[in-house]
Structures are given as C-alpha cells and as structure tokens.
Design an enzyme around this catalytic site. Sequence first.
Site, mmCIF file in Angstrom:
data_model
loop_
_atom_site.group_PDB
_atom_site.id
_atom_site.type_symbol
_atom_site.label_atom_id
_atom_site.label_comp_id
_atom_site.label_asym_id
_atom_site.label_seq_id
_atom_site.Cartn_x
_atom_site.Cartn_y
_atom_site.Cartn_z
ATOM 1 N N GLU A 1 0.931 -1.271 -0.030
ATOM 2 C CA GLU A 1 -0.170 -0.135 0.024
ATOM 3 C C GLU A 1 0.694 1.282 -0.158
ATOM 4 O O GLU A 1 0.556 2.032 1.147
ATOM 5 C CB GLU A 1 -0.843 0.140 1.241
ATOM 6 C CG GLU A 1 -1.877 -1.365 1.133
ATOM 7 C CD GLU A 1 -2.746 -1.356 2.463
ATOM 8 O OE1 GLU A 1 -2.721 -0.743 3.157
ATOM 9 O OE2 GLU A 1 -3.342 -2.685 2.299
ATOM 10 N N GLU B 1 -5.790 -10.534 -1.977
ATOM 11 C CA GLU B 1 -6.802 -10.753 -0.755
ATOM 12 C C GLU B 1 -8.150 -10.419 -1.295
ATOM 13 O O GLU B 1 -8.833 -9.709 -0.531
ATOM 14 C CB GLU B 1 -6.273 -9.210 0.104
ATOM 15 C CG GLU B 1 -4.788 -9.299 0.493
ATOM 16 C CD GLU B 1 -4.497 -8.091 1.186
ATOM 17 O OE1 GLU B 1 -5.288 -7.439 1.770
ATOM 18 O OE2 GLU B 1 -3.168 -7.882 1.468
HETATM 19 O O1 G3I Z 1 -4.464 -11.046 18.377
HETATM 20 C C1 G3I Z 1 -4.911 -9.802 19.149
HETATM 21 C C2 G3I Z 1 -5.619 -10.113 20.217
HETATM 22 O O2 G3I Z 1 -5.014 -10.938 21.232
HETATM 23 C C3 G3I Z 1 -6.313 -8.886 21.078
HETATM 24 O O3 G3I Z 1 -7.109 -9.082 22.117
HETATM 25 C C4 G3I Z 1 -7.176 -8.189 19.998
HETATM 26 C C5 G3I Z 1 -7.792 -7.037 20.727
HETATM 27 O O4 G3I Z 1 -6.545 -5.934 20.513
HETATM 28 O O5 G3I Z 1 -6.108 -7.622 18.714
HETATM 29 C C6 G3I Z 1 -5.903 -9.073 18.124
HETATM 30 O O6 G3I Z 1 -4.984 -8.736 17.037
HETATM 31 C C7 G3I Z 1 -5.633 -7.873 16.099
HETATM 32 C C8 G3I Z 1 -5.521 -8.825 14.672
HETATM 33 O O7 G3I Z 1 -6.022 -8.218 13.754
HETATM 34 C C9 G3I Z 1 -5.880 -10.283 14.836
HETATM 35 O O8 G3I Z 1 -7.124 -10.130 14.793
HETATM 36 C C10 G3I Z 1 -5.137 -6.598 15.936
HETATM 37 O O9 G3I Z 1 -5.605 -5.992 16.804
HETATM 38 C C11 G3I Z 1 -5.807 -5.976 14.467
HETATM 39 O O10 G3I Z 1 -5.215 -4.742 14.320
HETATM 40 C C12 G3I Z 1 -5.472 -6.957 13.321
HETATM 41 O O11 G3I Z 1 -6.038 -6.452 12.105
HETATM 42 C C13 G3I Z 1 -5.299 -7.063 11.113
HETATM 43 C C14 G3I Z 1 -5.131 -5.807 10.071
HETATM 44 O O12 G3I Z 1 -4.845 -6.025 8.948
HETATM 45 C C15 G3I Z 1 -3.899 -4.958 10.652
HETATM 46 O O13 G3I Z 1 -3.016 -5.662 10.789
HETATM 47 C C16 G3I Z 1 -6.572 -7.885 10.298
HETATM 48 O O14 G3I Z 1 -6.742 -8.866 11.161
HETATM 49 C C17 G3I Z 1 -6.263 -8.066 8.576
HETATM 50 O O15 G3I Z 1 -7.259 -8.640 8.240
HETATM 51 C C18 G3I Z 1 -5.895 -6.671 8.010
HETATM 52 O O16 G3I Z 1 -5.378 -7.020 6.801
HETATM 53 C C19 G3I Z 1 -5.176 -6.037 5.912
HETATM 54 C C20 G3I Z 1 -3.868 -6.525 4.953
HETATM 55 O O17 G3I Z 1 -2.838 -6.787 6.005
HETATM 56 C C21 G3I Z 1 -3.551 -5.466 4.218
HETATM 57 N N1 G3I Z 1 -4.841 -5.400 3.239
HETATM 58 C C22 G3I Z 1 -5.994 -4.749 4.022
HETATM 59 C C23 G3I Z 1 -6.146 -5.915 4.974
HETATM 60 C C24 G3I Z 1 -7.798 -5.747 5.607
HETATM 61 O O18 G3I Z 1 -7.516 -4.460 6.510
#
Ligand code: G3I
Length: 360
Positions: free
Chosen positions: A150, A267
């Site tokens: 991105e 994705e």
């Molecule tokens: O695992 C922790 C958990 O222990 C905790 O209780 C919870 C609450 O804070 O957070 C959990 O981690 C989260 C993780 O996803 C797993 O669910 C993070 O906060 C959260 O920020 C993370 O979000 C991910 C996001 O990228 C940011 O990294 C999403 O799962 C993921 O689907 C999303 O993926 C992105 C791609 O990397 C790039 N393209 C867009 C796509 C969708 O946004």
Amino acid sequence: MAATAASACIKTEVIAAEEGLKTAAQNKGLIYGCAVGGPLLENDPAFADAVIRDAGMLVHEYEMKRKYTQPRPRGYDFSKADRVMEFAKRHSMKTRGHPLVWHAANPEWLIEALGERRPRIEKERLLTEYIGIVGRRYSGRLHSWDVVNEAVNHEEWRGDGMRATSPWYKVFGESYIELAFHAAKEADPNAILFLNDFGVESTVRWNEQRRTAILKLLDRLKAKNVPVEGFGIQGHLYAYNDRFEEDVFANFLRQLEGYGLKLMITELDVRDRGGPPSPAQRDADIAGLTRRFLDVALESRAMLGVLTWGLSDRYSWVSAEPENKWPDGKPARILPLDENLAKKPMWSAIKTAFEQAPAR
Ligand code: G3I
C-alpha cells in the site's frame, strides 16, 4: 479420547480428500490460497479441515507484521508466524510473506525511532536490517513476499498519488521502496518480490487515480532497476455501490504485464454492504461479481493465482468490526464459506473460474 482423536483424524482425511479449490487451481497450473490467523488453525479443527481441503497456499493475516515479529527493538518473536509456517509445511502448502514494509501494524517503538532526530543511516538500518533478518530467516521457504504494501494513497491528493503520510515516506521519501526491494532481494533471492496494493479493480474515479499512481511509480522503479518482480492486486471488491467493468480491469492487467511483472490476486473478498436483506440474493450477486472478476484476472498469463483474505465468514476482518455485521447480528458474507463452513455460491464461482481458466 483416542476414539475422538481417531474420528477427528478420519474427518480431516475425509474433508481433505474432497476436491477443494486448490485442486481446481493446480489442475491449471495456478494457485488458490487464503489468509489465516494461526490460533484459528489450532482452535477450530473444522475450520482447519476446510483450509486443508481448499488452500494450496497460506499467507499470515497478521502474524508476519512487524508489530508481532519485532515487538521490542531487540526482541524478535517469530513464534506466531512460525505456527502458520509449520501448519503449511505439514499440509504441503506454499506460503507467502505479508508484508515486509507497511505504513500500518508497526510497533510503537519503531514509529518513535523513525521520528527521532538521528542520522539517516541509522534509520536506514531500521528498515534494511529488519528485512535482512526476516528475509534470511524465511529464505527459500516463501513463494513470494509483499515487500512493500500500500505505497499509494489517493486521499492525500498528491500529484504522484504516493502515501506521503507513511512513516517510511516521511523519513526517506519514495526511496524507502527501492531500499526495501534491494534488501529483500539480497536476503531472499528465491522469493518473488511483490508490490501489493488495493483499490485498482473498479471504474470508480479513486480506483483510476490509484491505477495511474501505481503505473507511474512502476515507471520510476523500473527506470532505476529496482527488483520489483510482481504486483499484488488485493481484490477487496464491493458487490454494491461500485462498478466493475471487464475491459477497464483487463487493460490495467495488460499494462502491468508490460513491466514483465508476475501478478497475483492477493486478498480477494467481496463486501455485501449495501446489498438486499436476503443472504441468498447477496450470495448470488457476490458469486456473479467474483466470476466476472476472476475470468478477467485468470485470462492473464502473468497471473500466478488467487488468495482470498480469509476462507470463511466465521472469521473475517470485516465482521471483526461490529458495524459491518447485519442487523440480525449475522456476519458479512464476503468469503467462499459461510459462518457454518458451508460452501457458498462464491466458492463455486472460484472453482468454476479455475476450471474455465486457460492452462499455464
Ligand atoms: O490477536 C490480538 C488479540 O490478542 C487482542 O485481544 C485483539 C484486540 O486488541 O487484537 C488482536 O490482534 C488483532 C489482529 O488483527 C488479529 O485479529 C489486531 O488488533 C488487529 O489490528 C489486526 O487487524 C489486521 C489488520 O490487517 C491490521 O494488521 C486484520 O486482522 C487483517 O485482516 C488486516 O489485513 C489487511 C492486510 O494486511 C492489508 N490489506 C488490507 C487488509 C484488511 O485490512
């Protein structure tokens, strides 16, 4: 307990023996895979069975992000990422790394360090040493890397469309991209090195702005012999309130092929927000768009394969946000399997798209 384990094993064998999406893809020399989170593979055996049946490739939904791999300046932690790698190896799946460099999901200490007054070479090391350590650790084990994720951003209304608010861009300007790709090539010369981005699939104006920005960025990178070897089209589609036109997307793929790039849909998911109340109707509409999109994508001989961003509505990043659930509390229906792991019309649309695709 033994009986339970045995029946679970038989169940896995039975589901895994079903012809899944990975087989339909492999029959045409293509790849189908999905993003997963490690805990889901360990805590939900039925979901793991579906992943074994369908996925020929896995990508970490979040565990390979720097927030998880380097939570402290001197503290690397690959344990979460390695759980997904081990599952993939156990089930003969390919893997891809996502991402090495992103404006998001960075640890706080890194953002602070990049903002401090210190010599540029020290900040370069924050970028290149990380890529070296992670790249060498997984060298030879990954099909590909999303080296930079991105890089463009239409919302900053810049002439070049670059994401200037990225913490990397703020320090290095655009040169962070070439620094990253050269470091990645040195660390893992076997992985295909991708630039990955979203919002390039439809005819809406902001997608056109992003396509233009990406093509101009590729012109600049190729002029400097930056080793960008692939472009990842994220494929976060919208079934409603958006417009997909085959010839517009096909033209963009042809332009990308002109740089000699390998392509992947990295994705894929299809948002049902704004759709009719009937889940069956939304499923049908989403399957139709999925098929139209993949028919164009798989026509490109540069296309290596398709990954969906998750496999089941039971676990989707979209429904992790409460506002994206439906009034009845049901999750968004954006992925090939529903929340009960049943195949949806989208699953069949993906399978048929592979079956109809030209063989590689
Ligand atoms: O695992 C922790 C958990 O222990 C905790 O209780 C919870 C609450 O804070 O957070 C959990 O981690 C989260 C993780 O996803 C797993 O669910 C993070 O906060 C959260 O920020 C993370 O979000 C991910 C996001 O990228 C940011 O990294 C999403 O799962 C993921 O689907 C999303 O993926 C992105 C791609 O990397 C790039 N393209 C867009 C796509 C969708 O946004």
